[in-house]
Scaffold this active site. Structure first.
Site, mmCIF file in Angstrom:
data_model
loop_
_atom_site.group_PDB
_atom_site.id
_atom_site.type_symbol
_atom_site.label_atom_id
_atom_site.label_comp_id
_atom_site.label_asym_id
_atom_site.label_seq_id
_atom_site.Cartn_x
_atom_site.Cartn_y
_atom_site.Cartn_z
ATOM 1 N N ILE A 17 1.030 -1.256 0.664
ATOM 2 C CA ILE A 17 0.170 0.136 -0.193
ATOM 3 C C ILE A 17 1.379 0.844 0.149
ATOM 4 C CG2 ILE A 17 -1.836 0.946 1.176
ATOM 5 C CD1 ILE A 17 -2.619 -1.572 2.511
ATOM 6 N N ASP A 141 3.209 12.387 16.760
ATOM 7 C CA ASP A 141 4.223 13.145 14.732
ATOM 8 C C ASP A 141 3.007 13.325 14.159
ATOM 9 O OD1 ASP A 141 5.761 13.470 13.009
ATOM 10 O OD2 ASP A 141 5.804 11.481 12.253
#
Length: 642
Positions: A17, A141
């Site tokens: 992916i 993050d």
């Protein structure tokens, strides 16, 4: 990893992916349950890692994955399973059908998203953060690539904690020439950049950056290189988003600017407070009918207000500090440092010295996290066996402090370096070479923190002491004098810097020769300060001679050669010789593209120089095309950033 591989006899990999710095994400099938899933495979851990380090990393991965799997909220990607297969750590997650926010912006040609979409995303992400912060979990993050909008409109945050393992494995991007460990510079909070304590309000700042980009099409600090972006976060007020997007409601601009406050205390108190502000802003709007009934969803568990501070320890994101109580390596500090059994004092010192040397070698190889672990272990053993003020212990603390700087923890580095300098002065004497080496490192980190007045004073003291003890022409003395010149230039005292560099060039030439790299570095500093004083013909002559010498001595593609070539171009531009400057700028850009790659920050900075030169020559179409290419490369870089 290979297609059709069966992980742990259960998860069959069907196709990739995506790829990132940490590894790959695969579409897979759970053979036991017959459902489609996503499997994130961390890059195989090669033999370069020591077994002890790998054991710690596996334990860290298990702890963080366990915490991620325990998070249950509609706004967070579900983690089903995790483990290790043939040396590869893997995480099994729900397979999402949708696009992450970075892809949505790309689909929209980097144009702002509709205001209702921005509001919807803001509310859903805020609800997810309220839940996770209530569990004392900080993402650290948050960025568009880590937020997915599924086909049914649900917004989900991905990679709680797992992405940050990249710091441990060593695949984190770094700023060129600074050693600063980088996450995602466009979305980092000021406290992350300054290595200050990080809590849930850092996630709120990152969310502010994300919302600003969704609303305007650009991040709040869309500057030329990663370092400039970080300085922008730390020092510059963001451009009000309504100046870029006039139809953005004023209430939402106000919320974004509150989220982007430099001081965490000036941001919303927590995600619950942010949710209330968003709800109040929505009430002031007349939104389209299709938005009615949209809610951010309710938490899957009881709502808890996060504590005022969820501390972020070194190497810790989701769990308690794994180097403290309960750490698999805790126990006898000497055994943790690599000694199999108790040994006589002399043998133990020898073993610790060898271990320290191994840490230094790892640091020189750029493997700063591994070096940090070794330094910490050796220091604990030395403090137990030798005492805190033993010269060996202080040597280890010196290297640990220096490595903190390489990891980007500048304030921690400054504090520890200061302590080591004071201890060495007390134990060894103020003018001992080891004391002066630590003071020299203190000047370095003060400069990196932008405290140039303090850095200059420190370098001047080191220079005076080295002159008295080693002599004026000793290489260490000359190194300190060079740093004094840099400090003077940084503080705008270019006339003083110029005088210093004249003397330094003479000393370097006398002791090391005309073509020694240090001599050429001093000449480069001389030329730079000539330019700062507006003496451009002299600056041009010096830059050309240094560039030619560096090309001969170091090679045409050496970074120092390219810096001098760029300095030549700058001088030519100031003298109005833009055609000649263009040739130099192009040579620098081509060399950096060849050596560093098209998307490297230094390459992009060189391409930007080239574009500006084209503008000066009136070649606007070429400049515009180059600016578009630079922007595309920056977007591509951001898309592939882990």
């Amino acid at each position: 990893m290979v297609e059709n591989r069966l992980i742990q006899g259960r998860y069959r990999l069907l196709g990739t992916i995506g790829r990132g710095g940490m590894g790959e994400v695969w579409r897979a099938r759970d053979e036991a349950l017959g459902r489609q899933i996503a499997v994130k495979c961390l890059k195989p851990l090669g033999p370069r890692h020591e077994r002890e380090f790998l054991d710690v990393l596996r334990e860290r991965f298990r702890r963080e994955a366990r915490v991620a799997a325990a998070l249950q909220h509609r706004g967070i990607t579900v983690v089903h399973d995790f483990g290790e297969d043939q040396g590869t750590l893997f995480l099994v997650m729900e397979l999402l059908t949708g696009r992450n926010l970075s892809q949505l912006l790309d689909d929209n040609r980097r144009q702002p998203l509709p205001v209702p979409d921005v509001i919807d995303i803001a509310e859903q992400v805020t609800a997810a953060l309220a839940y996770t912060h209530g569990q004392a979990v900080v993402h650290r993050d948050l960025k568009p690539a880590n937020i997915v909008r599924t086909a049914d409109g649900t917004v989900k945050i991905c990679d709680f904690g797992i992405a940050r393992l990249g710091h441990d494995i060593g695949f984190t991007a770094r700023l060129t020439g600074t050693g600063v460990a980088m996450g995602s510079p466009h979305y980092m909070s000021p406290e992350q950049i300054g290595a200050h304590p990080v809590d849930h309000r850092s996630d709120l700042y990152s969310l502010g950056c994300v919302l600003y980009e969704l609303a305007t099409g650009v991040p709040p600090f869309d500057l030329g290189d990663a370092w400039a972006v970080l300085v922008g976060h730390r020092d510059t007020a963001p451009t009000p988003p309504r100046s870029l997007r006039p139809d953005l409601p004023a209430a939402y601009e106000r919320i974004m600017l509150q989220l982007l406050a430099k001081d965490p205390d000036e941001r919303p108190r927590d995600a619950d407070d942010l949710a209330k502000r968003l709800a109040d802003a929505r009430q002031d709007l007349a939104l389209p009918a299709w938005t009615e009934g949209i809610t951010p969803g309710s938490p899957a568990g009881p709502a808890h207000r996060p504590p005022r501070s969820v501390p972020s320890r070194a190497g810790t994101v989701l769990t308690d500090a794994w180097t403290g109580v309960g750490d698999p390596r805790s126990g006898d500090a000497a055994v943790a440092a690599g000694i199999a059994s108790p040994a006589p004092p002399d043998d133990r010192r020898t073993a610790l010295a060898a271990r320290l040397a191994a840490g230094r070698a790892l640091g020189e190889d750029g493997r700063y996290f591994e070096a940090h672990q070794i330094y910490a272990e050796v220091l604990a053993a030395q403090e137990r066996t030798l005492g805190p003020d033993h010269p060996d212990t202080l040597d280890c603390r010196h290297h640990l402090a220096r490595n903190l700087g390489r990891l980007g923890r500048l304030e921690d580095c400054r504090a520890m370096t200061w302590d080591v300098a004071a201890a060495r002065a007390r134990v060894l004497g103020a003018h001992h070479p080891d004391t002066l080496t630590t003071c020299y490192e203190l000047g370095r980190v003060l400069g990196r923190l932008g405290k140039w007045a303090e850095a200059l004073r420190t370098y001047q003291e080191v220079t005076a002491a080295r002159t008295a003890t080693l002599g004026p022409d000793h290489p260490d003395t000359l190194d300190a004098r060079s740093e004094v010149g840099i400090g003077l230039g940084r503080l705008g005292r270019s006339a003083e810097a110029l005088m210093l560099y004249h003397d330094l060039v003479a000393a370097r030439t006398r002791t090391q020769g005309d073509d020694d790299p240090d001599t050429l570095r001093a000449r480069h500093g001389l030329g730079v300060n000539l330019g700062r004083l507006g003496r451009w013909p002299e600056a041009l002559a010096e830059a050309k001679e240094v560039a030619a010498a560096r090309e001969r001595v170091l090679g045409p593609d050496h970074p120092d050669t390219l810096v001098s070539l760029r300095e030549t171009a700058v001088a030519l531009g100031w003298l109005g010789r833009w055609d000649d400057a263009l040739d130099r700028y192009r040579r620098v850009a081509d060399a950096r593209t060849r050596v560093l790659g098209a998307a490297h920050p230094d390459t992009l900075a060189s391409q930007s120089d080239l574009a500006q030169c084209l503008e000066q020559l009136g070649r606007q179409d070429e400049a515009a095309a180059l600016h578009r290419r630079i922007a595309a490369l920056r977007r591509e870089r951001a898309t592939h950033r882990p």
